[in-house]
Write a protein that holds these residues in place. Structure first.
Motif, PDB file in Angstrom:
ATOM      1  N   ALA A  59      40.140  36.326  38.880  1.00 37.36           N
ATOM      2  CA  ALA A  59      39.924  36.978  40.174  1.00 37.36           C
ATOM      3  C   ALA A  59      41.229  37.532  40.733  1.00 37.36           C
ATOM      4  N   MET A  60      42.320  36.788  40.591  1.00 37.90           N
ATOM      5  CA  MET A  60      43.604  37.276  41.107  1.00 37.90           C
ATOM      6  C   MET A  60      44.136  38.435  40.264  1.00 37.90           C
ATOM      7  N   LEU A  61      43.936  38.372  38.947  1.00 38.50           N
ATOM      8  CA  LEU A  61      44.414  39.461  38.098  1.00 38.50           C
ATOM      9  C   LEU A  61      43.611  40.739  38.271  1.00 38.50           C
ATOM     10  N   SER A  62      42.405  40.644  38.785  1.00 34.28           N
ATOM     11  CA  SER A  62      41.567  41.825  38.998  1.00 34.28           C
ATOM     12  C   SER A  62      41.872  42.540  40.309  1.00 34.28           C
ATOM     13  N   ILE A  63      42.808  41.992  41.103  1.00 33.78           N
ATOM     14  CA  ILE A  63      43.203  42.668  42.348  1.00 33.78           C
ATOM     15  C   ILE A  63      43.894  43.977  41.982  1.00 33.78           C
ATOM     16  N   PRO A  64      43.420  45.107  42.486  1.00 30.76           N
ATOM     17  CA  PRO A  64      43.963  46.403  42.048  1.00 30.76           C
ATOM     18  C   PRO A  64      45.453  46.569  42.305  1.00 30.76           C
ATOM     19  N   LYS A  65      45.983  46.060  43.396  1.00 26.07           N
ATOM     20  CA  LYS A  65      47.374  46.295  43.772  1.00 26.07           C
ATOM     21  C   LYS A  65      48.327  45.213  43.253  1.00 26.07           C
ATOM     22  N   LEU A  66      47.866  44.338  42.387  1.00 23.79           N
ATOM     23  CA  LEU A  66      48.719  43.277  41.882  1.00 23.79           C
ATOM     24  C   LEU A  66      49.770  43.847  40.939  1.00 23.79           C
ATOM     25  N   ARG A  67      51.029  43.540  41.192  1.00 25.96           N
ATOM     26  CA  ARG A  67      52.107  44.002  40.337  1.00 25.96           C
ATOM     27  C   ARG A  67      52.286  43.063  39.132  1.00 25.96           C
ATOM     28  N   LEU A  68      52.742  43.626  38.040  1.00 26.27           N
ATOM     29  CA  LEU A  68      53.007  42.871  36.810  1.00 26.27           C
ATOM     30  C   LEU A  68      51.769  42.146  36.294  1.00 26.27           C
ATOM     31  N   ALA A  69      50.595  42.717  36.534  1.00 21.78           N
ATOM     32  CA  ALA A  69      49.354  42.075  36.089  1.00 21.78           C
ATOM     33  C   ALA A  69      49.311  41.954  34.568  1.00 21.78           C
ATOM     34  N   ALA A 125      29.926  47.246  49.165  1.00 21.51           N
ATOM     35  CA  ALA A 125      30.328  46.023  49.860  1.00 21.51           C
ATOM     36  C   ALA A 125      31.447  46.306  50.863  1.00 21.51           C
ATOM     37  N   GLU A 126      32.396  47.148  50.478  1.00 25.86           N
ATOM     38  CA  GLU A 126      33.482  47.482  51.402  1.00 25.86           C
ATOM     39  C   GLU A 126      32.980  48.276  52.599  1.00 25.86           C
ATOM     40  N   CYS A 127      31.991  49.116  52.383  1.00 30.81           N
ATOM     41  CA  CYS A 127      31.403  49.850  53.516  1.00 30.81           C
ATOM     42  C   CYS A 127      30.722  48.904  54.497  1.00 30.81           C
ATOM     43  N   ASP A 128      30.214  47.789  53.987  1.00 28.57           N
ATOM     44  CA  ASP A 128      29.579  46.784  54.849  1.00 28.57           C
ATOM     45  C   ASP A 128      30.588  45.808  55.432  1.00 28.57           C
ATOM     46  N   GLY A 129      31.868  46.013  55.136  1.00 31.81           N
ATOM     47  CA  GLY A 129      32.904  45.144  55.689  1.00 31.81           C
ATOM     48  C   GLY A 129      33.157  43.880  54.907  1.00 31.81           C
ATOM     49  N   VAL A 130      32.632  43.799  53.677  1.00 31.25           N
ATOM     50  CA  VAL A 130      32.834  42.618  52.835  1.00 31.25           C
ATOM     51  C   VAL A 130      34.034  42.889  51.931  1.00 31.25           C
ATOM     52  N   THR A 131      35.158  42.255  52.194  1.00 24.22           N
ATOM     53  CA  THR A 131      36.383  42.474  51.435  1.00 24.22           C
ATOM     54  C   THR A 131      37.049  41.129  51.121  1.00 24.22           C
ATOM     55  N   GLY A 132      38.116  41.191  50.302  1.00 21.61           N
ATOM     56  CA  GLY A 132      38.899  39.996  50.002  1.00 21.61           C
ATOM     57  C   GLY A 132      38.099  38.936  49.257  1.00 21.61           C
ATOM     58  N   TRP A 133      38.408  37.676  49.569  1.00 24.05           N
ATOM     59  CA  TRP A 133      37.748  36.566  48.905  1.00 24.05           C
ATOM     60  C   TRP A 133      36.276  36.469  49.290  1.00 24.05           C
ATOM     61  N   SER A 134      35.932  36.957  50.475  1.00 22.25           N
ATOM     62  CA  SER A 134      34.518  36.977  50.861  1.00 22.25           C
ATOM     63  C   SER A 134      33.731  37.874  49.923  1.00 22.25           C
ATOM     64  N   GLN A 135      34.323  38.981  49.508  1.00 21.12           N
ATOM     65  CA  GLN A 135      33.675  39.875  48.547  1.00 21.12           C
ATOM     66  C   GLN A 135      33.497  39.193  47.193  1.00 21.12           C
ATOM     67  N   PHE A 136      34.504  38.399  46.803  1.00 20.93           N
ATOM     68  CA  PHE A 136      34.398  37.701  45.514  1.00 20.93           C
ATOM     69  C   PHE A 136      33.272  36.686  45.530  1.00 20.93           C
ATOM     70  N   TRP A 137      33.190  35.865  46.591  1.00 20.85           N
ATOM     71  CA  TRP A 137      32.187  34.810  46.639  1.00 20.85           C
ATOM     72  C   TRP A 137      30.773  35.364  46.795  1.00 20.85           C
ATOM     73  N   LYS A 138      30.611  36.428  47.575  1.00 19.14           N
ATOM     74  CA  LYS A 138      29.271  36.926  47.889  1.00 19.14           C
ATOM     75  C   LYS A 138      28.778  38.005  46.936  1.00 19.14           C
ATOM     76  N   ILE A 139      29.683  38.759  46.342  1.00 19.65           N
ATOM     77  CA  ILE A 139      29.284  39.889  45.506  1.00 19.65           C
ATOM     78  C   ILE A 139      29.632  39.663  44.045  1.00 19.65           C
ATOM     79  N   LYS A 140      30.904  39.429  43.773  1.00 15.23           N
ATOM     80  CA  LYS A 140      31.363  39.389  42.389  1.00 15.23           C
ATOM     81  C   LYS A 140      30.912  38.133  41.647  1.00 15.23           C
ATOM     82  N   LEU A 141      31.017  36.979  42.304  1.00 12.77           N
ATOM     83  CA  LEU A 141      30.674  35.729  41.612  1.00 12.77           C
ATOM     84  C   LEU A 141      29.227  35.697  41.131  1.00 12.77           C
ATOM     85  N   PRO A 142      28.231  36.078  41.965  1.00 15.00           N
ATOM     86  CA  PRO A 142      26.858  36.097  41.430  1.00 15.00           C
ATOM     87  C   PRO A 142      26.682  37.057  40.260  1.00 15.00           C
ATOM     88  N   LEU A 143      27.461  38.147  40.231  1.00 15.01           N
ATOM     89  CA  LEU A 143      27.299  39.132  39.175  1.00 15.01           C
ATOM     90  C   LEU A 143      27.931  38.696  37.854  1.00 15.01           C
TER      91      LEU A 143
END
Length: 316
Positions: free
Chosen positions: A105-115, A206-224
């Motif tokens: 989850a941390m490595l999938s952050i788009p702006k992470l440097r040295l990923a 999800a971002e249009c609905d205001g779901v971002t950050g770790w909330s997006q991971f738990w509610k959107i990404k994890l079930p998928l």
């Protein structure tokens, strides 16, 4: 008119060339797989039903299984190894897989440097030999010449250091954590690939609905990514109940201290090939291997016919 069309279709179907080249290309792989996997498995299952009587191989049915589960010495060693195997597996499920999910989850952050560097560094231990990993960690954790007491002293925790690989209460946990360190890159990469496979439209919605950050991971990404997590779990189960190399390298064939790290793989090795003054018993070794196969088969079947059907609805 319709009869003419149907006859033309049937002619085209019958005239379609047979793709014999597919069998030609598959044949070498099938021969190698059969020679390395299928035939030894069949021979192991057959050998578990035989025993040596008066120098002759004699069919004894399930007598070897009765000895394994009924004889006091055999049953004590088997149930101890099975319990240790389950502890070994649970530690991987509770530490390795959640840690792999968090790292992915941390490595999938788009702006992470040295990923790329982080992915390589975390995945690199999985490429190392079990012999190298075991030897290195024995040196690191050694109370005499290891570096662990020095570093724990730097942070004021030297009082908590102990010969973890030499204590029955902590040896299995220590070996399990060494295995976690080496193999955490595998679930990390599998989950990371599953996260990258999520459509951008879902994330944008999800971002249009205001779901971002770790909330997006738990509610959107994890079930998928639940199907990928299920696959990682069953691979962990199969790998842990086939484990042998690391424990043999770190603790030896006796899986000390006092059998505290003895699992089914090391018990199978000592039984089949013998060790020190103990003679090898091929029939009992094959019996233990058959029980290991049945345990793994039951776990995989439970996943395929029970759990996987419930998580398929999350797949795209």
């Amino acid at each position: 008119m319709s009869s003419a069309i149907s006859s033309e279709d049937s002619f085209q179907t019958s005239a379609r060339p047979k793709r014999w080249h597919i069998l030609v290309f598959l044949l070498p792989a099938f021969i190698v797989y059969s020679a390395v996997m299928i035939l030894p498995l069949i021979e192991t299952l057959r050998l578990s039903l035989f025993n040596t009587v008066d120098g002759q191989s004699t069919f004894v049915g399930f007598a070897n299984f009765q000895v394994l589960f009924g004889n006091e010495r055999w049953a004590a060693d088997f149930w101890r190894a099975l319990k240790n195997n389950f502890v070994f597996f649970i530690i991987h499920m509770l530490v390795q897989n959640p840690l792999g999910i968090a790292l992915a989850a941390m490595l999938s952050i788009p702006k992470l440097r040295l990923a790329t560097f982080y992915r390589t560094a975390i995945f690199l231990p999985t490429l190392l030999s079990f012999v190298i990993v075991g030897f290195i960690w024995k040196l690191i954790l050694s109370p005499i010449w290891g570096i662990t007491p020095f570093f724990m002293d730097l942070v004021g925790l030297k009082a908590f250091f102990g010969p973890w690989l030499g204590k029955p209460g902590s040896a299995l946990i220590a070996v399990s954590l060494i295995s976690v360190w080496q193999n955490v890159g595998i679930p990390m990469m599998l989950i990371y690939a599953a996260l990258l496979n999520i459509p951008d439209e879902v994330i944008e919605a999800a971002e249009c609905d205001g779901v971002t950050g770790w909330s997006q991971f738990w509610k959107i990404k994890l079930p998928l990514i639940l199907p990928a997590i299920g696959m990682v779990s069953i691979l962990t189960f199969v790998g842990n109940f086939n484990a042998f190399d690391l424990i043999y390298t770190v603790q030896g064939a006796l899986a000390g201290p006092d059998g505290a790290t003895d699992i089914l793989g090391t018990l199978l090795y000592r039984t089949f090939f013998g060790f020190q003054l103990q003679l090898g018993d091929r029939s009992m070794g094959a019996t233990i291997a058959t029980v290991m196969f049945m345990i793994i088969l039951a776990g995989v079947s439970l996943y395929l016919f029970g759990i996987q059907r419930r998580v398929r609805r999350y797949q795209f």
